[in-house]
Design a protein around this motif. Sequence first.
Motif, PDB file in Angstrom:
ATOM      1  N   GLY C 157       9.594   4.318 -14.955  1.00 26.14           N
ATOM      2  CA  GLY C 157      10.530   5.355 -15.315  1.00 26.14           C
ATOM      3  C   GLY C 157       9.904   6.715 -15.262  1.00 26.14           C
ATOM      4  O   GLY C 157      10.388   7.623 -14.606  1.00 26.14           O
ATOM      5  N   GLN C 158       8.801   6.858 -15.943  1.00 26.63           N
ATOM      6  CA  GLN C 158       8.173   8.177 -15.949  1.00 26.63           C
ATOM      7  C   GLN C 158       7.472   8.453 -14.644  1.00 26.63           C
ATOM      8  O   GLN C 158       6.911   9.513 -14.430  1.00 26.63           O
ATOM      9  CB  GLN C 158       7.189   8.270 -17.126  1.00 26.63           C
ATOM     10  N   GLY C 159       7.491   7.494 -13.805  1.00 25.29           N
ATOM     11  CA  GLY C 159       6.926   7.741 -12.488  1.00 25.29           C
ATOM     12  C   GLY C 159       5.453   7.367 -12.439  1.00 25.29           C
ATOM     13  O   GLY C 159       4.630   7.959 -13.112  1.00 25.29           O
ATOM     14  N   ILE C 160       5.196   6.401 -11.631  1.00 26.03           N
ATOM     15  CA  ILE C 160       3.804   6.010 -11.460  1.00 26.03           C
ATOM     16  C   ILE C 160       2.965   7.241 -11.135  1.00 26.03           C
ATOM     17  O   ILE C 160       1.854   7.410 -11.597  1.00 26.03           O
ATOM     18  CB  ILE C 160       3.696   4.999 -10.300  1.00 26.03           C
ATOM     19  N   ILE C 161       3.546   8.064 -10.329  1.00 19.29           N
ATOM     20  CA  ILE C 161       2.831   9.238  -9.866  1.00 19.29           C
ATOM     21  C   ILE C 161       2.418  10.143 -11.011  1.00 19.29           C
ATOM     22  O   ILE C 161       1.319  10.650 -11.058  1.00 19.29           O
ATOM     23  CB  ILE C 161       3.723  10.024  -8.885  1.00 19.29           C
ATOM     24  N   VAL C 163       1.868   9.366 -14.013  1.00 23.03           N
ATOM     25  CA  VAL C 163       0.762   8.750 -14.751  1.00 23.03           C
ATOM     26  C   VAL C 163      -0.568   9.176 -14.147  1.00 23.03           C
ATOM     27  O   VAL C 163      -1.495   9.590 -14.824  1.00 23.03           O
ATOM     28  CB  VAL C 163       0.888   7.207 -14.699  1.00 23.03           C
ATOM     29  N   VAL C 164      -0.576   9.071 -12.811  1.00 22.80           N
ATOM     30  CA  VAL C 164      -1.800   9.435 -12.108  1.00 22.80           C
ATOM     31  C   VAL C 164      -2.116  10.900 -12.303  1.00 22.80           C
ATOM     32  O   VAL C 164      -3.244  11.289 -12.585  1.00 22.80           O
ATOM     33  CB  VAL C 164      -1.628   9.123 -10.608  1.00 22.80           C
ATOM     34  N   LEU C 165      -1.091  11.689 -12.167  1.00 21.71           N
ATOM     35  CA  LEU C 165      -1.307  13.135 -12.197  1.00 21.71           C
ATOM     36  C   LEU C 165      -1.926  13.625 -13.488  1.00 21.71           C
ATOM     37  O   LEU C 165      -2.825  14.460 -13.489  1.00 21.71           O
ATOM     38  CB  LEU C 165       0.030  13.855 -12.010  1.00 21.71           C
ATOM     39  N   THR C 166      -1.444  13.132 -14.601  1.00 18.38           N
ATOM     40  CA  THR C 166      -1.949  13.680 -15.839  1.00 18.38           C
ATOM     41  C   THR C 166      -3.328  13.144 -16.162  1.00 18.38           C
ATOM     42  O   THR C 166      -4.042  13.698 -16.966  1.00 18.38           O
ATOM     43  CB  THR C 166      -1.018  13.343 -17.011  1.00 18.38           C
ATOM     44  N   MET C 167      -3.647  12.030 -15.511  1.00 15.34           N
ATOM     45  CA  MET C 167      -4.959  11.484 -15.829  1.00 15.34           C
ATOM     46  C   MET C 167      -6.045  12.036 -14.920  1.00 15.34           C
ATOM     47  O   MET C 167      -7.202  11.980 -15.249  1.00 15.34           O
ATOM     48  CB  MET C 167      -4.914   9.968 -15.711  1.00 15.34           C
ATOM     49  N   PHE C 168      -5.657  12.498 -13.781  1.00 14.64           N
ATOM     50  CA  PHE C 168      -6.646  13.013 -12.848  1.00 14.64           C
ATOM     51  C   PHE C 168      -6.362  14.470 -12.559  1.00 14.64           C
ATOM     52  O   PHE C 168      -5.242  14.933 -12.680  1.00 14.64           O
ATOM     53  CB  PHE C 168      -6.611  12.220 -11.538  1.00 14.64           C
ATOM     54  N   PRO C 189       7.630  25.612 -13.522  1.00 15.23           N
ATOM     55  CA  PRO C 189       7.026  25.862 -12.212  1.00 15.23           C
ATOM     56  C   PRO C 189       5.817  24.980 -11.921  1.00 15.23           C
ATOM     57  O   PRO C 189       5.688  24.451 -10.843  1.00 15.23           O
ATOM     58  CB  PRO C 189       6.594  27.332 -12.271  1.00 15.23           C
ATOM     59  N   ASN C 190       4.996  24.796 -12.873  1.00 12.23           N
ATOM     60  CA  ASN C 190       3.763  24.088 -12.629  1.00 12.23           C
ATOM     61  C   ASN C 190       3.977  22.582 -12.770  1.00 12.23           C
ATOM     62  O   ASN C 190       4.533  22.109 -13.749  1.00 12.23           O
ATOM     63  CB  ASN C 190       2.713  24.589 -13.625  1.00 12.23           C
ATOM     64  N   ILE C 191       3.493  21.873 -11.778  1.00 11.71           N
ATOM     65  CA  ILE C 191       3.791  20.446 -11.766  1.00 11.71           C
ATOM     66  C   ILE C 191       3.127  19.727 -12.931  1.00 11.71           C
ATOM     67  O   ILE C 191       3.645  18.766 -13.493  1.00 11.71           O
ATOM     68  CB  ILE C 191       3.364  19.836 -10.407  1.00 11.71           C
ATOM     69  N   ILE C 192       1.984  20.192 -13.328  1.00  8.46           N
ATOM     70  CA  ILE C 192       1.285  19.543 -14.444  1.00  8.46           C
ATOM     71  C   ILE C 192       2.046  19.779 -15.731  1.00  8.46           C
ATOM     72  O   ILE C 192       2.206  18.886 -16.552  1.00  8.46           O
ATOM     73  CB  ILE C 192      -0.155  20.071 -14.569  1.00  8.46           C
ATOM     74  N   ARG C 193       2.520  21.002 -15.862  1.00  9.95           N
ATOM     75  CA  ARG C 193       3.280  21.290 -17.077  1.00  9.95           C
ATOM     76  C   ARG C 193       4.560  20.460 -17.090  1.00  9.95           C
ATOM     77  O   ARG C 193       5.009  20.011 -18.138  1.00  9.95           O
ATOM     78  CB  ARG C 193       3.588  22.777 -17.159  1.00  9.95           C
ATOM     79  N   THR C 194       5.126  20.246 -15.890  1.00  6.81           N
ATOM     80  CA  THR C 194       6.318  19.392 -15.829  1.00  6.81           C
ATOM     81  C   THR C 194       5.994  18.016 -16.362  1.00  6.81           C
ATOM     82  O   THR C 194       6.709  17.464 -17.196  1.00  6.81           O
ATOM     83  CB  THR C 194       6.803  19.261 -14.372  1.00  6.81           C
ATOM     84  N   ALA C 195       4.879  17.485 -15.853  1.00  3.67           N
ATOM     85  CA  ALA C 195       4.524  16.134 -16.262  1.00  3.67           C
ATOM     86  C   ALA C 195       4.287  16.080 -17.760  1.00  3.67           C
ATOM     87  O   ALA C 195       4.748  15.164 -18.440  1.00  3.67           O
ATOM     88  CB  ALA C 195       3.282  15.695 -15.504  1.00  3.67           C
ATOM     89  N   ARG C 196       3.588  17.060 -18.256  1.00  3.63           N
ATOM     90  CA  ARG C 196       3.280  17.041 -19.683  1.00  3.63           C
ATOM     91  C   ARG C 196       4.560  17.153 -20.491  1.00  3.63           C
ATOM     92  O   ARG C 196       4.714  16.504 -21.516  1.00  3.63           O
ATOM     93  CB  ARG C 196       2.337  18.194 -20.025  1.00  3.63           C
ATOM     94  N   PHE C 197       5.489  17.991 -20.018  1.00  7.17           N
ATOM     95  CA  PHE C 197       6.744  18.126 -20.737  1.00  7.17           C
ATOM     96  C   PHE C 197       7.477  16.800 -20.800  1.00  7.17           C
ATOM     97  O   PHE C 197       8.016  16.412 -21.833  1.00  7.17           O
ATOM     98  CB  PHE C 197       7.636  19.190 -20.068  1.00  7.17           C
ATOM     99  N   ILE C 198       7.486  16.104 -19.664  1.00  7.17           N
ATOM    100  CA  ILE C 198       8.178  14.809 -19.628  1.00  7.17           C
ATOM    101  C   ILE C 198       7.599  13.892 -20.696  1.00  7.17           C
ATOM    102  O   ILE C 198       8.334  13.220 -21.422  1.00  7.17           O
ATOM    103  CB  ILE C 198       8.051  14.175 -18.226  1.00  7.17           C
TER     104      ILE C 198
END
Lengths: 508, 237, 512
Positions: C157-161, C163-168, C189-198
């Motif tokens: 659901g949260q996207g395998i991707i 998971v990878v992104l926030t860890m690396f 705007p920032n993809i990392i911030r997107t992931a963290r927000f999710i």
Amino acid sequence: MRTEASQEQLRTVVAVQGRVASVVGGLAVVAAPTAVLAGEWNALTSLAITAAIGLGAGEIAWRRFHMTRELTWSEGMVVLGLAYPVMALLAAIPIGLSGHVAGWGDAFFEAMSGLTTTGLSVLHDLDHLPTSLAIWRQLLQLLGGVTILIAGLTIFTPRSQKAYDFYGVGGRLERSVPGFVTTFRHMVKVGVAWGIAAAVALGASLAIAGVPVARIPLHGMALFTSAFTTSGFSVSSASVAAYHSWSVEVVLIVLMLAGAIAFPLHLILWRGELQRFFRHVDTRSLGVVLLGAIVVVLAGLARSGAFTEVGPMLRRGLFLAVSAQTTTGLTVTEPRLLASDWGLVAPAGLVLAMAIGGMKGSTAGGVKAERFGLAFKGIAREVRRVLLPDHALVVETYQHKGRPRILTDAHVRAVGTVLLLFMTTQLVGALVILYGADTFDLTEAMFESVSATSNAGLSIGILGPTSSGILKLVVILQMWLGRLEFMAVFALAGFAWSTRRLPARRTA
Amino acid sequence: MSARKPFHRSTIIQWLVAILLTTVLVLAIRGVRLSAPTSDQDFTIPEAADVAELETTVERCERTLPDEPVLPDADGVPNFGRVSSTAVVECPDIFDGEPVVYVGEVVGDILRRDGGAWVLVNDDGYALEAGPAGSSGRLLGQNSGLSVWLPDPMVDELSHAGGAGFRGDVIQVSGTIRRVDPADGGGLTLRAASMQIVAEAETAHTPLNGGQLVLALGLVTIVAALVLVERRVAAER
Amino acid sequence: MSSQTPAHRRSILLVRPSRQDFQLVGLYIGKVCVGLGLLQLLPLVIALVLGEWNSASALAVGAATSMIVGLVAEIRLHTNRQLLWSHGLVTVAAAWLVGPMLVAIPFWLSGHWGSYLDAFFDAMSGLTTSGLALVQDLDHLPTSMNFLRHVTHFVGGQGIIIVVLTMFAATSGVGTLYVGEGRDDRIVPNIIRTARFIYLVAGAWMVAGTTLLWVTGSIAGLDPGRAFFHAINLFMAAFDTGGFSPNSPSVAYYHSAGMEAVIVVLMIAGTLSFGMHYELWRGRRRVLIEHIETRALAVTGLLTIILALVGLGRAGAMDGVVPFLRKGVFTVVSAHTGTGFGVVNANLYSSEWGLIAPAAVVIAMALGGMASSTAGGIKAIRVGLAAKSTLRDIRSTLAPDAALVVASYRTRTRQVLNDGDVRAALTIIVLFLGTYLAGAVVGVFYGFPFDESLFESTSATANVGLSTGILAPDNPGPLKLTYIVQMWLGRLEFMSAFALIGFVIALARGRE
């Protein structure tokens, strides 16, 4: 932006409806002599009533509400949308007075079915129907077929950006049709030529089949009108199975295919340009889809074990596949047998064939093979776009009138919209059928629903004289919407809605 | 310039008149239909009662995959006796190749060829009970029947097939049902071995609807009158 | 006007993958594998704690395999090249093939799946948040393995991707991967911030949802420890619109109106896109109400609920209004949000519910939830766009010939309806419908009734998870394979899958 119907527009629309009514009245006059010949006096009086009302009211309306200028495209759509119910109201009179329908709603249904070249019937006791009324039903098919062909050439042609936008008619705006009168003459020429050829071929086959000579004209005329206008009414309750003749079936297959070919392509054939005919995208789309339908139906039949020999399987399967694809509706099998003996895949193949339908610009119904092909191309383009480096532009083309044309976004959007509208209508119809008769199958419900929306006329045995009123009403709507491909009906609805606030009339 | 229109020409009156005329016409047509006379011929066939009752009824039947057709509770009785067309059509598989008895009216055309004839034999209400719809005024649904092949000697006994204005010969045939008849290119047929005429063909009288005739004459007269009036008006101009 | 061009020329360019493209894709798949491996450690811990030794070893094997594959890929295929959009699509599609293959390993080793194919099926089902299951004897499945099933929902659901992104550490080109999953809603705007927000949002809901479920579960009669287990698993399945449940009768197991109510809320929350959550978080309710997706979803949701209730009434399936509403509404919401929790026995859909109510359920499943969420199906935005486009066409017919009709719709801002958007939406709609139908045909081919086949096929393609009972361990292999492919295609919304196929074909044709 919304247009307000003006008094003038309303008058114009009504005036043209007057003409429409006169045509039906005239048709009744044409049919009357057959009643005299057959000695069917009640039928004669009912036809006389229709003629009088049609011609009388028609002429009164025409003169009272003058048409002062040419119709605009939108008005043309409204007129077309309204024409069908108006014609059906009048055409229902002889049917309603025949004593072979349970009520006026059924008579209206039958008339609509004939006029929309569908072919679904709610008659009681077709086998004992007076001959003149059987002829009347066939004439309605003819009238309906001619109407839609003419509409296709005048209203549906890209005379305005709107038509182009909505219908996604191939290419830019262009006057591809030389002139209305010339076109009509061509149409008559082609129709008569086919009629003569059919008369000879059918006459011979029917004679060989053993039909008494005196009855051959009736059967021949009925079969020709049903097949060539891809309608589907027949004189016998057993449809084409009544003749037990493969030669009749072969002739009908040719006629049905001819009926499903667009009129401009008929002209191309007439001129002998065979290569151009076969290169055309419409021909190819229809060919591919028809082939697919035949394969699926035959495979389904083989799988269901309904036939043990190849010959009968080919004969029945081929005829029905063609009948479904061309949305004619003539059948060589008892409707119930499709459900009880043909398994599941073959009827499903028929449903798909009916859904896709014939060519645009012919009397066939359905989504139209060409749209299906274009939808495919549209998807292919989308997929290709995905695979490209981000900056490249994908351009997809297709053949139309011998030249490649660009598949634009607008075009694909138009095609997709019509596809969705068809599917939604079919689905809603199927749900209503399920509601009205909940012991039945979803496949059977879909069969009837698709048959109605595509103006096919094949039945799997659910819809009949004893169906509920709501069901018949929904089917009438489906036939109407499907015939006019939604837009004309929407235009009519919009027009009607906007008449509620007509600008005030100025006193003379 | 803008003189008031005379009362009888004003829009409202015209509309009302139009509505009134339409209503009258609609009611007239309805009335004509509802009061349609029917023939009091008796089309019931007493002889049909001598034939055995229908023994086998079928509710619903479906062919799915070749080895397993779905059958109703047929208890394997081979002699089906008299069958109805609806039963045979609903489940052709159990009747395939079986001898049956079938009673019905010959309708349509008698297609003579190849040493016999194909006929359509209906066993619906119009054939065996009420007679053709136009005469009896009774509406009993769609036609239902079976295609029957009659060899030559039997065909000669037939006089008239049913159709417009006729209730055709009612026959009883004994024969075999063929689900996929090779002689018919795969159709569902009954090949008759023997036949007897149960009832001769009769004319189905459809009495003239007097009201309808009057209405027709009236309307035609009106139209003719209008045409004449119009001609005169045009000539005067 | 002779035949000038021999055949119609097409100007297409197919990407010719080079060795380096292959490397790049492989690298990122490797990263995903590593992430999956790490994830399997969580149930492993639980297995050790609970003393489920066989499960523990199975999980260890699975985790190790994943990590090995991933690390090898990272080492061998290391490159600094930028990811392009088309790479991203291919990676996503491939990740959703490779991922289930790896997760299937512990499943299969646990002995509760009939074959590797069955295990692969469930792994795909879990990662695509579908919820169809081939597990056997679910009621006796070890807790840790059961937990893994639900964790796959969370991950998928949260996207395998992600998971990878926030860890690396993220490289700048990685933004494209996110788009490839069929979600194109850049919230921040920032993809990392997107992931963290999710994760933040998911975390907040997790705390709230699990607590509520734990409470209602305890009230329903579960003892506290088990209640917590059920709560956390149900939360993951509901919020990620997955549909696995810890026990075989799905949500009917609990016989609890309270739990059903909480789950309905969670399902709806799960179908809201993250953009929507963001707006809610910021308190901007207006955006929510005016958004085209909310409106489309509300309309179709209400219509399908009404249709289902009408159908249930007609079929006479329920006695009394309350069970009627409860079962009907829950099932439709479950279907529309793409979750797939059931409250009635699967067979009842075909035998007791008549035909209209299941039809309503099928329609709800087919239409699906919101884009940019874990829901599947056609998605509300496309439904909304198609509807608006049709309405615009109608208005256009009625306007004077020269007028131009313009339609607009609201997402976070007001946008004009342009042909390109509509065309894209319609294309995907047609693809979905075609896939629903194709799967139904396959089912019919294997002897199942059409309505049930259509139900099952739609459920698979739209990643819902409701079943009429067709899906079973003894199904023919090709049928299972069909559903697997459908779940895959549906999750990726076709485009990524086509990209992958194109990539492979181009590879096969030869390098440049």
